[in-house]
Write a protein that holds these residues in place. Structure first.
Motif, short mmCIF file in Angstrom:
data_model
loop_
_atom_site.label_atom_id
_atom_site.label_comp_id
_atom_site.label_asym_id
_atom_site.label_seq_id
_atom_site.Cartn_x
_atom_site.Cartn_y
_atom_site.Cartn_z
N HIS A 69 60.73 36.36 86.40
CA HIS A 69 59.45 36.53 86.08
C HIS A 69 59.36 38.12 86.11
N GLN A 82 56.12 52.66 79.24
CA GLN A 82 54.82 52.98 79.20
C GLN A 82 54.09 51.61 79.18
N ALA A 83 54.22 50.78 78.31
CA ALA A 83 53.28 49.53 78.23
C ALA A 83 53.47 48.94 79.54
N LEU A 84 54.60 48.64 80.08
CA LEU A 84 54.99 47.85 81.12
C LEU A 84 54.19 48.56 82.52
N MET A 86 51.66 50.08 82.72
CA MET A 86 50.02 50.01 82.80
C MET A 86 49.75 48.56 83.34
N VAL A 87 50.58 47.75 83.41
CA VAL A 87 50.53 46.32 84.10
C VAL A 87 50.46 46.37 85.42
N THR A 88 49.65 46.01 86.10
CA THR A 88 50.06 45.71 87.59
C THR A 88 49.35 44.40 88.03
N SER A 90 53.70 44.47 88.00
CA SER A 90 54.76 44.43 87.04
C SER A 90 56.18 44.70 87.52
N ARG A 91 56.93 43.76 87.34
CA ARG A 91 58.50 43.80 87.67
C ARG A 91 58.86 44.02 86.42
#
Length: 158
Positions: A69, A82-84, A86-88, A90-91
């Protein structure tokens, strides 16, 4: 004589292939299957190379903590970082190369398995990564030289 056992581990992960030039350059995911082929020169008092549950605990434990996951990305993929980022939550697991099925098998065989199996008396000699029901890649140790060999079988039309 070497004895070989195999343990299958299932996990879900996302990735993208840097500089792919096709649809796999986009973020996407797979329900992966990893087959770990493990050998030992000796058997324990019960007759095992390594207990299947111990093998599962060692390799699935690592995969669960690091890849399941999560997203696997190339260390040079700044856009993905950078994109990932911004996701919290996020692994993200950063690989030294593109997260192809071939490279995933290579990483699990060369980097993860020696650490995970340390002290068990067994060693991984082959890892197969199924990306789809029809497609897998495999890394195996060359028994003569100890080098890693790659094998890939990809489905037609993908």
């Amino acid at each position: 004589m070497a004895l070989t056992i195999m343990r299958r581990i299932k996990f879900c992960a996302g990735h993208r292939l840097l500089h792919h030039g096709g649809k796999c350059e986009n973020f996407h995911g797979h329900n992966y299957v990893a087959d770990f082929f493990v050998q030992g020169e000796t058997q324990d008092d019960v007759g095992r190379v390594i207990d299947f549950s111990d093998l599962k605990r060692r390799v699935k434990g690592w995969i669960d903590e690091n890849w399941d996951h999560g997203f696997l990305i190339h260390q040079d993929d700044e856009n993905a970082r950078q994109a990932l980022g911004m996701v919290t939550p996020s692994r993200v697991f950063v690989l030294p190369y593109n997260p192809t099925a071939e490279n995933m098998a290579k990483y699990l065989l060369e980097e993860m398995s020696p650490v995970a199996l340390d002290g068990s008396g067994a060693r991984a000699v082959r890892v197969r990564i199924w990306e789809t029901d029809e497609s897998f890649a495999e890394a195996s140790l060359d028994p003569v030289s100890g080098n890693t060999e790659m094998y890939s079988e990809m489905a037609m039309g993908e």
